[in-house]
Design a protein around this motif. Structure first.
Motif, PDB file in Angstrom:
ATOM      1  N   GLN A 121       0.832  -1.207   0.000  1.00  0.00           N
ATOM      2  CA  GLN A 121       0.000   0.000   0.000  1.00  0.00           C
ATOM      3  C   GLN A 121       0.865   1.255   0.000  1.00  0.00           C
ATOM      4  O   GLN A 121       0.568   2.242  -0.685  1.00  0.00           O
ATOM      5  N   ILE A 122       1.945   1.217   0.778  1.00  0.00           N
ATOM      6  CA  ILE A 122       2.839   2.378   0.850  1.00  0.00           C
ATOM      7  C   ILE A 122       3.552   2.594  -0.475  1.00  0.00           C
ATOM      8  O   ILE A 122       3.685   3.733  -0.947  1.00  0.00           O
ATOM      9  N   LEU A 123       4.029   1.507  -1.077  1.00  0.00           N
ATOM     10  CA  LEU A 123       4.703   1.634  -2.370  1.00  0.00           C
ATOM     11  C   LEU A 123       3.765   2.215  -3.423  1.00  0.00           C
ATOM     12  O   LEU A 123       4.165   3.053  -4.239  1.00  0.00           O
ATOM     13  N   SER A 124       2.504   1.794  -3.405  1.00  0.00           N
ATOM     14  CA  SER A 124       1.516   2.325  -4.342  1.00  0.00           C
ATOM     15  C   SER A 124       1.257   3.802  -4.061  1.00  0.00           C
ATOM     16  O   SER A 124       1.212   4.625  -4.982  1.00  0.00           O
ATOM     17  N   ALA A 125       1.115   4.138  -2.770  1.00  0.00           N
ATOM     18  CA  ALA A 125       0.879   5.543  -2.403  1.00  0.00           C
ATOM     19  C   ALA A 125       2.087   6.403  -2.727  1.00  0.00           C
ATOM     20  O   ALA A 125       1.953   7.555  -3.149  1.00  0.00           O
ATOM     21  N   ASP A 126       3.277   5.835  -2.544  1.00  0.00           N
ATOM     22  CA  ASP A 126       4.507   6.561  -2.864  1.00  0.00           C
ATOM     23  C   ASP A 126       4.581   6.864  -4.358  1.00  0.00           C
ATOM     24  O   ASP A 126       4.943   7.975  -4.762  1.00  0.00           O
TER      25      ASP A 126
ATOM     26  N   ARG B 213       2.038   9.525  -5.147  1.00  0.00           N
ATOM     27  CA  ARG B 213       2.513  10.815  -4.628  1.00  0.00           C
ATOM     28  C   ARG B 213       3.578  11.412  -5.527  1.00  0.00           C
ATOM     29  O   ARG B 213       3.534  12.605  -5.879  1.00  0.00           O
ATOM     30  N   ARG B 214       4.530  10.606  -5.930  1.00  0.00           N
ATOM     31  CA  ARG B 214       5.627  11.104  -6.767  1.00  0.00           C
ATOM     32  C   ARG B 214       5.121  11.515  -8.143  1.00  0.00           C
ATOM     33  O   ARG B 214       5.582  12.517  -8.715  1.00  0.00           O
ATOM     34  N   THR B 215       4.148  10.767  -8.683  1.00  0.00           N
ATOM     35  CA  THR B 215       3.557  11.134  -9.981  1.00  0.00           C
ATOM     36  C   THR B 215       2.825  12.462  -9.865  1.00  0.00           C
ATOM     37  O   THR B 215       2.967  13.338 -10.723  1.00  0.00           O
TER      38      THR B 215
ATOM     39  N   THR C  56      -0.835  17.191  -2.436  1.00  0.00           N
ATOM     40  CA  THR C  56      -0.903  17.294  -0.979  1.00  0.00           C
ATOM     41  C   THR C  56      -1.689  16.130  -0.393  1.00  0.00           C
ATOM     42  O   THR C  56      -1.293  15.528   0.611  1.00  0.00           O
ATOM     43  N   GLU C  57      -2.814  15.793  -1.037  1.00  0.00           N
ATOM     44  CA  GLU C  57      -3.637  14.679  -0.570  1.00  0.00           C
ATOM     45  C   GLU C  57      -2.895  13.352  -0.684  1.00  0.00           C
ATOM     46  O   GLU C  57      -2.927  12.524   0.231  1.00  0.00           O
TER      47      GLU C  57
END
Length: 436
Positions: free
Chosen positions: A30-35, A38-40, A105-106
């Protein structure tokens, strides 16, 4: 929190740590997906903001041409149209930039929330499992034996006029108490002995705040999984600390500290508060599990490369203090599932409690590596001048609970209690005698 670089480069190591803790390893994916999201989002935002700067220059140029043409008395119809179109394009782009900034930001908030849920990476050798899966590292001394029927610490404390639970409950409710007479002297003597010991070994004494802001409590890692154990003053948006570790972790927040002379070692003396949520029916007799107590806590900032060696030093100092109170104890390597999120490894020293026929925790020392300091932005300069995150460690030197082990292990047939030789000068008595 853990280093996102470690999670990106070696997600399987983080998953293994989560499994050992009995925690949710799917958080890693989940964190890798959110990361990634976020970076995109940040990339798109930065790209469009760059375009916005370019368009703003175009608007400025168009307005400059328009104003110059007006001064020369020329026909400016076409230039006005160009300027208006430039302003329209700029406004549309500004709206897009604002929208992308909100998205970024989200996405960043989602990423941070997920990352904070992951416990510190456990150190190799920490046993997997829960509360009962610890390994015994060492046993010091043999369980105390008596040729009479021993009393528990509360019965002793009442005979000595040292502990008053009844009036504590009358004033504060359950799990509150008064230490009276020799009880107060015993606790203060114990803490003074610990303080003198810490100063002798180079620690800086600190009287710490018992109330801290939410960002400090969160940074120290005490509002993640166990927020229900913390007292909160809603009207002031402040939290009562359950250990001076919290205040000491925040002491150097947002600072670059000098470690050129070695680790920074502090010893904090504080009143501690714990709600003991979920402990209904457990240790309701006496002062083993209470809402308020005194504690002397070691806290260290050091180079992460020195953290494991420093952890052994903290354990060694705890051993010396336990030797001073002359009680049998054992040292356990706490299982991963029984570690708080900040700890990568924790050693507990558990003293023998005769009337319970078992060992009970008196001290713990935790290596939190860079987990707390990363949240609180505490850094140091390497020899090469680079700024890096420090490691933090903590360890108990004395608490109110130590009175339990002292009273029970040193009781005598007549109901008196022998004061350990090293402690006696700080208490002012060699023997605590029953009060008729």
């Amino acid at each position: 929190m853990i280093d996102i670089k470690v999670l990106r480069e070696d997600p399987e190591r983080v998953k293994a740590s989560q499994r050992a803790r009995g925690a949710d390893e799917s958080l890693v994916d989940q964190i890798l997906s959110a990361d990634s999201a976020r970076r995109t989002a940040l990339s798109h935002f930065e790209e469009l903001r760059s375009q916005q700067k370019s368009v703003s220059k175009q608007v400025g140029a168009a307005m400059g041409q328009l104003n110059a043409a007006r001064k020369r008395g020329e026909d400016v119809t076409a230039l006005e149209q160009q300027a208006e179109q430039a302003r329209t394009d700029a406004a549309a782009l500004a709206a897009q930039v604002k929208s992308l900034e909100a998205q970024a930001t989200e996405q960043s908030a989602t990423f941070e929330t997920l990352l904070k849920k992951v416990g510190n990476l456990i150190i190799d050798g920490v046993p997997a499992g829960g509360e009962d899966d610890y390994t015994v590292r060492e046993v010091v001394g043999s369980p105390t034996e008596f040729d009479f029927e021993p009393l528990d610490h509360l019965a002793l404390g009442e005979r000595l006029a040292a502990i008053d639970m009844e009036r504590g409950a009358k004033v504060g409710g359950s799990r509150f108490y008064f230490l009276t007479g020799v009880g107060a002297r015993l606790e203060l003597g114990l803490l003074q002995m610990g303080l003198a010991f810490a100063v002798e070994h180079g620690f800086t004494p600190m009287i710490t705040p018992s109330l801290v802001r939410p960002d400090i409590m969160t940074g120290a890692g005490f509002l993640d999984e166990h927020a229900d154990e913390v007292y909160r003053l809603e009207a002031d948006d402040l939290y009562l600390t359950g250990t001076s570790e919290v205040a000491l972790a925040g002491y150097h927040a947002d600072e670059i500290i000098d470690l050129s002379q070695g680790p920074r070692r502090y010893v904090g003396w504080s009143t501690c508060y714990r709600r003991e949520a979920g402990s209904h029916g457990k240790d309701t007799r006496g002062i083993i599990r209470v809402h308020q107590f005194q504690k002397l806590e070691m806290f260290v900032y050091c180079d992460p490369a020195q953290a494991e060696a420093e952890h052994e030093r903290l354990l060694g100092w705890e051993r010396e203090m336990l030797a001073k109170i002359e009680v049998p104890y054992r040292i356990i390597d706490t299982a991963a599932g029984d570690l708080g999120n900040p700890a990568a490894r924790k050693f507990d020293c558990e003293a023998w409690v005769p009337t319970q026929g078992r060992y009970r925790e008196l001290t713990s020392t935790s290596n939190c590596t860079t987990y707390q300091a990363r949240r609180l932005n505490t850094r140091f300069r390497t020899d090469e001048g680079k700024s890096e995150i420090v490691a933090t460690l903590n360890g108990t030197l004395a608490t109110t609970r130590w009175l339990v082990a002292i009273l029970e292990n040193h009781q005598q047939a007549d109901g008196s209690v022998r004061v350990p030789a090293a402690l006696a000068p700080f208490v002012g008595e060699d023997v605590l005698k029953p009060v008729s």
